[in-house]
Design a protein around this motif. Structure first.
Motif, mmCIF file in Angstrom:
data_model
loop_
_atom_site.group_PDB
_atom_site.id
_atom_site.type_symbol
_atom_site.label_atom_id
_atom_site.label_comp_id
_atom_site.label_asym_id
_atom_site.label_seq_id
_atom_site.Cartn_x
_atom_site.Cartn_y
_atom_site.Cartn_z
ATOM 1 N N VAL A 3 0.782 -0.724 0.170
ATOM 2 C CA VAL A 3 0.014 -0.167 0.203
ATOM 3 C C VAL A 3 0.912 1.609 -0.034
ATOM 4 N N LEU A 4 0.200 1.979 -0.634
ATOM 5 C CA LEU A 4 1.989 3.417 -0.668
ATOM 6 C C LEU A 4 0.668 4.606 -0.863
ATOM 7 N N ASP A 5 1.233 5.628 -0.295
ATOM 8 C CA ASP A 5 1.016 6.822 -0.176
ATOM 9 C C ASP A 5 0.914 7.138 -1.830
ATOM 10 N N PHE A 6 0.317 8.060 -2.662
ATOM 11 C CA PHE A 6 1.277 9.006 -3.195
ATOM 12 C C PHE A 6 2.066 9.631 -3.957
ATOM 13 N N GLY A 7 1.327 10.578 -3.114
ATOM 14 C CA GLY A 7 2.089 12.038 -2.735
ATOM 15 C C GLY A 7 3.661 11.614 -2.045
ATOM 16 N N GLY A 8 4.086 11.932 -2.240
ATOM 17 C CA GLY A 8 6.101 11.173 -1.832
ATOM 18 C C GLY A 8 6.270 10.026 -1.622
ATOM 19 N N PRO A 9 5.812 8.832 -1.504
ATOM 20 C CA PRO A 9 6.427 7.916 -1.943
ATOM 21 C C PRO A 9 6.278 7.850 -3.598
ATOM 22 N N VAL A 10 5.821 7.632 -4.504
ATOM 23 C CA VAL A 10 5.119 7.400 -5.510
ATOM 24 C C VAL A 10 5.555 8.355 -6.801
ATOM 25 N N LEU A 11 5.199 9.740 -6.562
ATOM 26 C CA LEU A 11 5.340 11.025 -6.510
ATOM 27 C C LEU A 11 5.810 11.668 -6.159
ATOM 28 N N ALA A 26 9.187 12.090 -15.458
ATOM 29 C CA ALA A 26 9.994 12.007 -14.860
ATOM 30 C C ALA A 26 9.283 12.496 -13.252
ATOM 31 N N LEU A 27 8.428 12.423 -13.373
ATOM 32 C CA LEU A 27 7.137 12.847 -11.752
ATOM 33 C C LEU A 27 7.859 11.486 -10.479
ATOM 34 N N VAL A 28 7.888 10.831 -10.990
ATOM 35 C CA VAL A 28 7.777 9.208 -10.176
ATOM 36 C C VAL A 28 8.911 8.400 -10.180
ATOM 37 N N ARG A 29 8.977 8.600 -8.450
ATOM 38 C CA ARG A 29 10.103 7.850 -8.202
ATOM 39 C C ARG A 29 10.469 6.319 -8.989
ATOM 40 N N GLU A 30 11.757 6.175 -9.164
ATOM 41 C CA GLU A 30 11.812 5.417 -10.216
ATOM 42 C C GLU A 30 12.658 4.039 -9.457
ATOM 43 N N GLN A 31 12.543 4.033 -7.919
ATOM 44 C CA GLN A 31 12.311 3.278 -6.691
ATOM 45 C C GLN A 31 11.189 2.362 -6.731
ATOM 46 N N ALA A 32 10.447 3.718 -6.816
ATOM 47 C CA ALA A 32 8.406 2.628 -6.855
ATOM 48 C C ALA A 32 8.311 2.586 -7.720
ATOM 49 N N ARG A 33 8.261 2.552 -9.223
ATOM 50 C CA ARG A 33 7.974 1.947 -10.880
ATOM 51 C C ARG A 33 8.545 0.782 -10.041
ATOM 52 N N GLY A 44 -3.506 -1.320 12.960
ATOM 53 C CA GLY A 44 -2.171 -3.115 13.483
ATOM 54 C C GLY A 44 -1.772 -3.357 11.679
ATOM 55 N N ILE A 45 -1.973 -1.904 10.766
ATOM 56 C CA ILE A 45 -0.576 -2.118 10.333
ATOM 57 C C ILE A 45 0.529 -1.675 10.170
ATOM 58 N N PRO A 46 1.316 -3.394 9.343
ATOM 59 C CA PRO A 46 2.630 -1.912 9.286
ATOM 60 C C PRO A 46 2.806 -1.449 8.685
ATOM 61 N N SER A 47 3.749 -0.455 9.185
ATOM 62 C CA SER A 47 4.205 0.692 8.338
ATOM 63 C C SER A 47 5.072 1.177 8.462
ATOM 64 N N VAL A 48 5.738 2.185 7.427
ATOM 65 C CA VAL A 48 7.048 2.639 7.129
ATOM 66 C C VAL A 48 6.949 3.947 6.699
ATOM 67 N N TRP A 49 6.958 5.150 7.367
ATOM 68 C CA TRP A 49 7.394 6.387 7.407
ATOM 69 C C TRP A 49 8.191 6.726 5.981
ATOM 70 N N PHE A 50 8.022 7.483 5.219
ATOM 71 C CA PHE A 50 8.847 7.141 3.801
ATOM 72 C C PHE A 50 9.886 8.624 4.328
ATOM 73 N N ASP A 51 10.900 9.037 4.320
ATOM 74 C CA ASP A 51 11.784 10.184 4.382
ATOM 75 C C ASP A 51 12.179 10.380 2.903
ATOM 76 N N VAL A 52 11.728 11.385 2.832
ATOM 77 C CA VAL A 52 11.694 12.423 2.014
ATOM 78 C C VAL A 52 13.140 12.312 1.640
ATOM 79 N N SER A 53 13.884 12.483 1.774
ATOM 80 C CA SER A 53 15.871 13.404 2.550
ATOM 81 C C SER A 53 16.108 11.331 1.686
ATOM 82 N N ASP A 54 15.499 10.470 2.350
ATOM 83 C CA ASP A 54 16.748 9.157 2.023
ATOM 84 C C ASP A 54 15.573 8.076 1.671
ATOM 85 N N PRO A 55 15.314 8.108 0.106
ATOM 86 C CA PRO A 55 13.553 7.290 0.033
ATOM 87 C C PRO A 55 14.823 6.254 -0.066
#
Length: 221
Positions: free
Chosen positions: A7-15, A95-102, A190-201
């Motif tokens: 499950v991905l948030d869009f703005g930040g992790p993807v965009l 170019a708007l989408v992170r290659e790591q997300a793809r 109870g959802i296993p979650s990871v905080w996305f660090d924009v400075s260290d994707p």
């Protein structure tokens, strides 16, 4: 054993975030407004409103409403948040989408994992035509958009809708989001979650891959 859903948030992790995009616009009002703000704020140039957001004292909508008012003061173009975002994100382009997300979505698909986008503002910020132009949105199984559903993260109901539409329990998801309040809301269910660090994707994506049982993906500087 149930395979976890991604499950991905869009703005930040993807965009890419607006705070990153303005790096290419030195000397513009957008650069003056957003450079080294938000998650990329520095000790020398703090962003107290962003700190309030991370602490849960204000909502994400409130944060962007404040930035939109500043945008109007800088440009005289009005305080419509959608217009400010469009200034940075038009036209839709790879170019708007992170290659790591793809790579993560591609590898999750290869392993037969379900994939969802859980966002608060996709259609609040972007037109249907723009969304259609961002290919990765069509590569996921489910999109749950709070601006359509009438519930915004971290409201439990939005996560419940996600669970219902994915047909996956909370414990069988791995959630990536760049807002601390949304992570807290997910973890409370109870959802296993990871905080996305924009400075260290790269580190954030590596942690998600570990939880999903996927091999390491590409790293980017």
């Amino acid at each position: 054993m149930t395979r976890p859903a991604l499950v991905l948030d869009f703005g930040g992790p993807v965009l890419l975030t607006p705070f990153e995009l303005v790096a290419e616009l030195p000397g513009t009002p957008a650069h003056a407004l957003l450079h080294e703000r938000g998650p990329l704020a520095t000790v020398d140039q703090p962003d107290p409103t962003w700190a309030d957001l991370q602490a849960g004292r204000i909502t994400e909508r409130h944060y962007w409403d404040e930035r939109a008012l500043e945008w109007d003061r800088h440009t005289g173009h009005g305080s419509d948040i959608r217009a400010m975002i469009a200034h940075l994100y038009e036209p839709p382009r790879p170019a708007l989408v992170r290659e790591q997300a793809r790579a993560l979505v591609r590898d999750a698909h290869a392993e037969g994992l379900k994939i969802a986008i859980l966002t608060n503002d996709l259609r609040a910020f972007h037109t249907e035509e723009w969304i259609d132009g961002i290919e990765i949105v069509g590569d996921v199984d489910v999109v749950v958009d709070g601006s359509v559903e009438g519930h915004l993260k971290p409201a439990p109901r939005l996560y419940e809708l996600l669970s219902e539409r994915l047909d996956v329990g909370f414990a069988d998801m791995v959630f990536l989001d760049d807002q601390s309040s949304n992570i807290r809301g997910a973890e409370a269910l109870g959802i296993p979650s990871v905080w996305f660090d924009v400075s260290d994707p790269d580190t954030s994506f590596a942690e998600v891959r570990k939880l999903l049982g996927l091999a390491e993906g590409p790293a980017h500087g």
